[in-house]
Design a protein around this motif. Structure first.
Motif, mmCIF file in Angstrom:
data_model
loop_
_atom_site.group_PDB
_atom_site.id
_atom_site.type_symbol
_atom_site.label_atom_id
_atom_site.label_comp_id
_atom_site.label_asym_id
_atom_site.label_seq_id
_atom_site.Cartn_x
_atom_site.Cartn_y
_atom_site.Cartn_z
ATOM 1 N N ALA A 1 41.043 18.819 91.675
ATOM 2 C CA ALA A 1 41.104 20.438 92.129
ATOM 3 C C ALA A 1 40.975 20.255 93.532
ATOM 4 O O ALA A 1 40.300 19.470 94.213
ATOM 5 C CB ALA A 1 40.519 20.751 91.527
ATOM 6 N N SER A 2 41.734 20.793 94.294
ATOM 7 C CA SER A 2 41.592 20.723 95.848
ATOM 8 C C SER A 2 42.326 22.675 95.879
ATOM 9 O O SER A 2 41.823 24.099 95.366
ATOM 10 C CB SER A 2 42.537 20.751 96.491
ATOM 11 O OG SER A 2 44.166 20.807 95.514
ATOM 12 N N ILE B 1 42.079 20.980 86.480
ATOM 13 C CA ILE B 1 43.366 19.856 86.172
ATOM 14 C C ILE B 1 42.777 19.342 84.952
ATOM 15 O O ILE B 1 41.372 19.469 84.579
ATOM 16 C CB ILE B 1 43.222 18.731 87.410
ATOM 17 C CG1 ILE B 1 41.827 17.413 87.256
ATOM 18 C CG2 ILE B 1 43.493 18.950 88.439
ATOM 19 C CD1 ILE B 1 42.332 16.089 87.832
ATOM 20 N N ASP B 2 43.857 19.034 83.911
ATOM 21 C CA ASP B 2 43.697 18.213 83.008
ATOM 22 C C ASP B 2 45.153 17.349 82.885
ATOM 23 O O ASP B 2 46.263 17.486 83.358
ATOM 24 C CB ASP B 2 44.086 19.613 81.861
ATOM 25 C CG ASP B 2 44.474 18.660 80.516
ATOM 26 O OD1 ASP B 2 43.730 17.527 79.973
ATOM 27 O OD2 ASP B 2 44.737 19.279 79.657
ATOM 28 N N ASN C 1 47.786 21.779 86.297
ATOM 29 C CA ASN C 1 46.862 22.572 87.177
ATOM 30 C C ASN C 1 46.827 23.997 87.403
ATOM 31 O O ASN C 1 47.752 24.382 86.773
ATOM 32 C CB ASN C 1 47.955 21.721 88.776
ATOM 33 C CG ASN C 1 47.316 20.500 89.486
ATOM 34 O OD1 ASN C 1 48.112 20.265 90.326
ATOM 35 N ND2 ASN C 1 46.504 20.115 88.353
ATOM 36 N N TYR C 2 45.441 24.172 86.775
ATOM 37 C CA TYR C 2 45.350 25.549 86.847
ATOM 38 C C TYR C 2 44.245 26.068 87.950
ATOM 39 O O TYR C 2 43.617 25.781 88.482
ATOM 40 C CB TYR C 2 44.365 25.310 85.719
ATOM 41 C CG TYR C 2 44.776 25.036 83.758
ATOM 42 C CD1 TYR C 2 45.207 25.610 83.695
ATOM 43 C CD2 TYR C 2 44.438 23.190 84.226
ATOM 44 C CE1 TYR C 2 45.775 24.954 81.589
ATOM 45 C CE2 TYR C 2 44.773 22.773 82.730
ATOM 46 C CZ TYR C 2 45.131 23.869 81.801
ATOM 47 O OH TYR C 2 45.629 23.549 80.767
ATOM 48 N N LEU C 3 45.228 27.660 88.189
ATOM 49 C CA LEU C 3 44.849 27.949 89.259
ATOM 50 C C LEU C 3 44.298 28.989 89.063
ATOM 51 O O LEU C 3 44.253 29.103 88.253
ATOM 52 C CB LEU C 3 45.881 28.363 90.297
ATOM 53 C CG LEU C 3 47.406 27.582 90.446
ATOM 54 C CD1 LEU C 3 48.228 28.597 91.165
ATOM 55 C CD2 LEU C 3 46.874 26.209 90.901
ATOM 56 N N TRP D 1 52.731 20.307 85.624
ATOM 57 C CA TRP D 1 52.436 21.530 85.363
ATOM 58 C C TRP D 1 51.348 22.997 85.441
ATOM 59 O O TRP D 1 50.032 22.768 85.727
ATOM 60 C CB TRP D 1 51.892 21.913 83.755
ATOM 61 C CG TRP D 1 53.166 20.974 83.093
ATOM 62 C CD1 TRP D 1 54.318 19.958 82.210
ATOM 63 C CD2 TRP D 1 54.677 22.463 82.293
ATOM 64 N NE1 TRP D 1 55.087 20.061 81.669
ATOM 65 C CE2 TRP D 1 55.549 21.630 81.706
ATOM 66 C CE3 TRP D 1 54.885 23.329 82.870
ATOM 67 C CZ2 TRP D 1 56.697 21.887 81.249
ATOM 68 C CZ3 TRP D 1 56.312 24.289 82.402
ATOM 69 C CH2 TRP D 1 56.877 23.297 81.555
ATOM 70 N N VAL D 2 51.911 24.189 86.632
ATOM 71 C CA VAL D 2 51.260 24.568 87.268
ATOM 72 C C VAL D 2 50.823 26.013 86.896
ATOM 73 O O VAL D 2 51.399 26.680 85.871
ATOM 74 C CB VAL D 2 51.800 24.771 89.013
ATOM 75 C CG1 VAL D 2 50.155 25.531 89.197
ATOM 76 C CG2 VAL D 2 51.966 23.968 89.382
#
Length: 416
Positions: free
Chosen positions: A249-250, A256-257, A264-266, A305-306
């Motif tokens: 994560a950044s 993340i998964d 990536n989950y924002l 996948w975002v």
């Protein structure tokens, strides 16, 4: 045997087809990350000086290693085809196969990266300034997608200044553009008819203002000091995220998964239309492909996948269509970037497959085929926006519209 009436109908149909406006065609779902640029690292609207290389790059995710061909069409100011023959504006030939392609390396998502550079051995250069359409075809001569670009000559100085609106109703929401055009060593004949302008905010042609006439002349200079006619909504700074390392994560990524691909989950964004303006540096809607390994970003950057999410205000009409908006898909609105409202959580969500890098985005609404960039983000005169002004000139008796100058500035020093 053709009747006289049939002949006239065919002639009129051919004439209409030849002079109808050419619109961009967006790519199908299996084509991603269309990078179209000059000599800048980030992808943006290609506005390129005559003689400067042009680069088009895109990924194909279907794994077929298909053949793709390119064609280049010169256009008038209004994006109708010009009457110039290919040989007049191209040095060499188009309708050639894109030979520079590579398959992805060490990525979970398999794709082929195609890269077209002009000049090349077949198309040795572009000889005329003006508007152009780059069209990509498959081996069945079917149009896959197209993109606009502009070539300019440095024959006029274009001075820009960004001001607040004179209309007190919009003084805190709009920005207006004042222009001074100063030709270099030649006279602009009959400028009310021969000179046209295009004002572009944040490289987005969908919101551009075109064909303003000069209000005053001072010597050879043309002066534009419009208020309403040259005003843009200020909007708000873009949100951003960075996922050059898909496994951690950044900036902007909450967690993340790993499934078949990385997810990536924002962080959930909030509606900002009723909140005060807050300065947040951005790159005005563009994006940059990069990865943490500093490898070949074209073939070694993976797809992720975002997951986007937006929490609207309690008073927001959740029947309103909301989209994730930015240069990453040429500001298109389609089912891929349309958000879905989750009633139980009270948020909009969308999942978009994107190549890893640094992205700007915002949320917009669509009502009666009209995009509203401020409904969720708000409009603020303080917002830092990029502005470009292109100056077109068709001298008396000329056969095409030249672009004789480019001016560019930002609203960071906006004044009253």
């Amino acid at each position: 045997m053709l009747t006289k009436f049939s002949f006239v109908c065919i002639f009129l149909l051919a004439t209409f087809t030849a002079f109808s406006q050419i619109n961009e065609v967006n790519a199908p779902e299996y084509i991603k990350t269309i990078n179209f640029k000059g000599n800048t690292p980030e992808t943006q609207l290609p506005v390129i000086k005559l003689g400067t290389p042009l680069v088009l790059e895109f990924d194909v995710l279907n794994g077929n290693e298909d053949d793709y061909y390119y064609k280049i069409q010169h256009c008038n100011f209004d994006w109708t085809p010009s009457i110039l023959a290919k040989s007049e504006y191209l040095n060499g030939f188009d309708n050639q196969r894109i030979r520079d392609y590579q398959n992805s390396y060490n990525t979970l998502q398999i794709f082929s990266n195609y890269k077209l550079t002009i000049p090349n051995q077949f198309t040795r250069g572009i000889k005329k300034s003006g508007n152009y359409i780059m069209s990509i075809y498959n081996s069945y001569d079917e149009l896959v997608f197209s993109r606009k670009f502009m070539i300019y000559e440095n024959k006029a100085n274009v001075g820009l200044s960004i001001k607040r609106s004179r209309d007190i109703s919009f003084i805190n929401q709009k920005q207006r553009v004042e222009i001074i055009i100063d030709p270099k060593g030649f006279q602009l004949n009959n400028p009310m008819q021969t000179v046209k302008t295009l004002i572009v905010q944040n490289n987005n042609l969908h919101t551009a203002i075109n064909n303003l006439k000069p209000q005053y002349t001072v010597g050879n200079q043309l002066i534009y000091k419009y208020d309403t006619e040259a005003s843009f909504w200020g909007g708000n700074e873009y949100f951003y995220f960075e996922n050059k390392d898909v496994r951690a994560a950044s900036n902007g990524v909450q967690n993340i998964d790993l499934q078949t691909l990385y997810h990536n989950y924002l962080y959930t964004n909030i509606q900002r239309s009723n909140t005060p303006y807050t300065y947040n540096p951005d790159i005005n809607g563009t994006y940059l492909i990069t990865n943490v390994n500093n490898g070949d970003v074209s073939i070694e950057s993976d797809y992720v996948w975002v997951h986007f999410s937006l929490k609207p205000n309690p008073t927001f009409n959740t029947n309103t269509p909301v989209f994730v908006y930015g240069n990453y898909n040429n500001y298109a609105l389609n089912q891929t970037n349309k958000m879905v409202f989750n009633k139980s959580k009270g948020i909009y969500t969308a999942s978009i497959l994107l190549k890893q890098g640094f992205y700007n985005y915002k949320f917009v609404t669509l009502n009666n085929n009209t995009v509203n960039e401020g409904a969720i983000s708000g409009n603020f005169y303080q917002t830092e926006n990029n502005y470009k002004v292109l100056v077109y000139y068709r001298d008396l008796g000329a056969r095409y519209d030249k672009i004789i100058g480019l001016g560019e500035t930002t609203s960071v020093n906006i004044s009253n």
